[in-house]
Enzyme design. Structure first.
Site, PDB file in Angstrom:
ATOM      1  N   ARG A  38       0.802  -1.221   0.000  1.00 52.11           N
ATOM      2  CA  ARG A  38       0.000   0.000   0.000  1.00 52.11           C
ATOM      3  C   ARG A  38       0.838   1.276   0.000  1.00 52.11           C
ATOM      4  O   ARG A  38       0.627   2.155  -0.814  1.00 52.11           O
ATOM      5  CB  ARG A  38      -0.935   0.003   1.212  1.00 52.11           C
ATOM      6  N   HIS A  84      -7.419  -5.173  -7.581  1.00 57.24           N
ATOM      7  CA  HIS A  84      -7.265  -4.333  -6.378  1.00 57.24           C
ATOM      8  C   HIS A  84      -8.587  -4.310  -5.601  1.00 57.24           C
ATOM      9  O   HIS A  84      -9.417  -3.413  -5.794  1.00 57.24           O
ATOM     10  CB  HIS A  84      -6.857  -2.915  -6.797  1.00 57.24           C
ATOM     11  N   TYR A 128     -18.182  10.622 -15.381  1.00 60.06           N
ATOM     12  CA  TYR A 128     -18.119  11.757 -16.310  1.00 60.06           C
ATOM     13  C   TYR A 128     -16.750  11.902 -16.976  1.00 60.06           C
ATOM     14  O   TYR A 128     -16.644  12.542 -18.021  1.00 60.06           O
ATOM     15  CB  TYR A 128     -18.441  13.066 -15.582  1.00 60.06           C
TER      16      TYR A 128
END
Length: 748
Positions: A38, A84, A128
């Site tokens: 991470r 993931h 978007y």
């Protein structure tokens, strides 16, 4: 003691575990997971797992630099669904950051739509926005299909993902990285790719090169938002050597004339990682709180580029002083930490220096080159085997055709008749009839010769380390050309400069709004200020039986020096003195004044002036004012006293040339000022000798102008020229009786 707790019911299958050991084991597993998967980047490709998985998913979606854009929601869906298993917002945030040209020095994602801005505004929702990879991302993935890196199963074992990317681009240092793990963190600022390539080329030619030597090429960080690094070359070299340190980054600004003497400061670049909207908001708050007295207004006139306009309080303000004060109080100057804590080899977290970071990348590139070469060699050997069988067939095509038409097991018969391998036999059986032309036979021979030459080159490459480094050198030079300083993306944005010399600037004074005030000190040691320069202090009220001791005009930017009878000088900021309609505050509350010590006098400090100190036992010396200013409550011990003597006088020397001293025995002496030594601290020399008296009056005069004093009627009396010769002598003498009309108090 009671019996130990036992779980109810059947104990079969229950294992007793010590709580301490269980917690340690589980916390260690969590810590390792955070460190490895991470927070810390891999030293080889400079990526964390989430970024690596995003790029790999985009590659599988064929989002190459020249292809059409696809919705980010589609990319995020593939990333969290296949590789993931975390939240979609976390993956989208990582994708967005990879596309922001103000966050990434060399963006890995080409975004279309609202991906946020330098003001700190959030991007549009993932449904978007659209994205595809940049050329930098393509370089990181170059050769992934050629067995250049290892793959591992994904979280559910149904897919595979790369352990590390081939990384033909020095991404670790070029784009930097930020992360906080368990017990460790990483902070790597971005750098200039062309400079990193030059340093890598030097490291190939000189494998023992140190980080200090590589700073010849890598001058310092190169932030996407520009700015100015003001650290010294020595501190930068030390940071790169150890892998730990930091960089002071300032905004880039320029003075813009408005005509008729008016001007403003225009900030065109701000420090890396500082949201512009937050910067201006904090400056506006400080302006409202009157903590930026040199600044009148701040305006954001930015469009595509940064343009923050700073309006000074007045035209007389020095722009350098204005900006230096803002650098001290706002985020126009920030410190970017350097902590090159990375996963070396993808496994071991360690803090490394500049040379080791580049060495990790170069060694990885060599491994990738070797693996790609072996992969290509295997392909060539397979193709040469097939070509060898096809060329054999062309020697007796009629027999081959007969075997295929008549034999029940044509493959086995072909292998027996022509001594072919199974691969060759399959290739012959898969060959179309229309390919069995003379022209095709010539083409096969040419291909065979070309592949044989390529195989020979690859064998030589794999057998020679110098040839491998030569090939890597050519690859790095190509990257340097693509991102060279002459390109828009590769041009250095952050410059390294020395800050302006501010040693002569008193910032405590510069940060205070200059206003005229009158300082009043009472007989009992209370101090206060009145606005403006008040000439008549007769109407000033005091507390109880207190009264006026002294008053003088000055400004809010001044330092007020206070002399005590114990020989200490204390420093007060005029701007911090109590004002208003009250009686002020005791000086004892502002400084550490000893019990039984009284205030002798106070005055505004003026640089370059000299003072004459006098004690009750007739000793004294001159002292420069510059050495009296103290920054602590304890003050500065200036006069050393003997027995019961106290400091009684402090006179500004000015342009005088003679000293006048008078004891309370009315004996007066005049002597040259140059007989009094200048000292920074001490008990001084004998000014006038007494038997049973003490110093009552001390002054500095010009001998040509004589000794003057006002009489009881308000007229000025004077002793000048030959009349004064009676009292002119040398220091340390007893003197003569004071002139007729000299005040009986011995204090004119």
């Amino acid at each position: 003691m009671g019996k130990p707790f036992e779980p109810p019911g059947d104990r079969e299958g229950i294992e007793s575990v010590e709580l301490k050991a269980a917690l340690e084991e589980r916390y260690l597993a969590y810590a390792l997971s955070t460190i490895m998967h991470r927070a810390l980047p891999d030293a080889r490709d400079g990526l964390k797992p989430v970024h690596r998985r995003i790029l790999y998913a985009m590659r599988l979606l064929r989002l190459d630099p020249g292809s059409a854009f696809k919705k980010c929601a589609r990319i995020v869906g593939d990333v969290i669904g296949k590789y993931h298993p975390h939240g979609d917002q976390a993956a989208y945030d990582a994708l967005v950051r990879m596309a922001q040209d103000f966050a990434q020095r060399y963006p890995l994602v080409d975004g279309q739509g609202n991906f946020g801005n330098i003001d700190g505004d959030n991007p549009a929702a993932q449904r978007y926005t659209e994205a595809r990879m940049t050329e930098v991302a393509r370089l990181l993935l170059d050769g992934l299909d050629e067995d250049s890196v290892d793959f591992r199963p994904n979280y559910d074992g149904q897919e595979e993902e790369p352990v590390v990317l081939p990384a033909a681009f020095p991404n670790l240092l070029a784009n930097g990285s930020q992360g906080i793990a368990v017990g460790m963190a990483t902070s790597i600022p971005p750098h200039n790719a062309a400079e990193l390539c030059e340093a890598a080329l030097y490291l190939i030619a000189h494998p023992a090169a140190t980080s200090e030597q590589l700073t010849t090429f890598v001058k310092g960080p190169d932030f996407p938002t520009g700015g100015i690094v003001i650290d010294s070359a020595a501190s930068i070299a030390e940071a790169y050597r150890t892998g730990r340190g930091g960089f002071r980054v300032r905004a880039r600004w320029q003075r813009e004339d408005l005509g008729r003497g008016a001007w403003v400061v225009v900030v065109t670049e701000i420090p890396y990682g500082v949201p512009k909207a937050r910067l201006i908001e904090k400056m506006a708050e400080l302006l409202t709180e009157r903590k930026l007295p040199l600044l009148a207004d701040v305006r954001d006139e930015s469009a595509e580029d940064v343009r923050v306009v700073l309006e000074p309080r007045s035209r007389s303000v020095d722009p350098v002083v204005l900006m230096e004060s803002l650098f001290r109080l706002t985020e126009l100057e920030s410190r970017i930490p350097l902590n090159m804590n990375v996963l070396v080899g993808g496994l071991v977290p360690r803090v490394i220096g500049l040379s080791e970071a580049l060495r990790e990348w170069l060694d990885h590139r060599r491994t990738v080159l070797q693996r790609r070469s072996r992969h290509r060699l295997a392909q060539i050997e397979r193709r040469l085997e097939i070509l060898g069988g096809l060329l054999i067939v062309y020697l007796d095509l009629d027999r081959v055709i007969r075997i295929i038409r008549e034999e029940d097991e044509p493959k086995a018969e072909l292998m027996r008749a022509f001594s072919l391998t199974e691969l060759q036999a399959n290739a012959i059986l898969d060959t179309r009839l229309r390919s069995l032309r003379k022209l095709e036979e010539m083409e096969l021979k040419r291909e065979h010769d070309a592949l044989t030459a390529e195989k020979s080159d690859l064998d030589a490459l794999l057998g020679s380390e110098p040839l491998q480094w030569k090939s890597i050198t050519q690859q790095i030079r190509a990257v340097r050309k693509t991102f060279g300083p002459e390109t828009a993306l590769g041009r250095r944005r952050t410059t390294l400069e020395n800050p302006p010399d501010t040693t002569g600037i008193d910032f405590s004074e510069a940060m205070v709004e200059r206003e005229p005030i009158t300082v009043i000190v009472s007989q009992k040691g209370w101090i206060r200020t009145l606005k403006g320069h008040v000439a008549d202090l007769s109407a000033v009220a005091f507390k109880g039986d207190d009264s006026l001791k002294l008053g003088f005009p000055t400004e809010t930017t001044a330092k007020i020096l206070v002399l005590a009878t114990n020989g200490k000088v204390f420093t007060l900021d005029a701007a911090k003195l109590p004002g208003g309609r009250g009686f002020g505050d005791p000086i004892r509350l502002m400084v550490d004044l000893d019990e039984g010590t009284e205030i002798v006098t106070a005055w505004p400090s003026r640089a370059g002036t000299r003072l004459l100190m006098g004690t009750s036992d007739g000793r004294g010396f001159t002292v420069p004012v510059d050495g009296l200013v103290a920054n602590t409550r304890k003050g500065r011990h200036v006069v050393t006293l003997e027995d019961k003597a106290v400091v009684s006088h402090c006179i500004e020397v000015g342009d005088g040339d003679h000293v006048v001293a008078c004891g309370d025995n009315r004996l007066l002496v005049v002597f040259p000022l140059n007989e009094v030594p200048e000292m920074a601290r001490g008990k001084g020399v004998r000014l006038q000798r007494y038997r049973d008296a003490s110093l009552a009056y001390l002054s500095v005069i010009r001998l040509a102008e004589g000794l003057t004093w006002p009489d009881s009627a308000g007229r000025t009396r004077a002793v000048v020229g030959e009349e004064l010769a009676k009292w002119v002598s040398h220091r340390g003498t007893v003197g003569a009786m004071a002139p007729r009309g000299f005040p009986k108090t011995n204090r004119p």
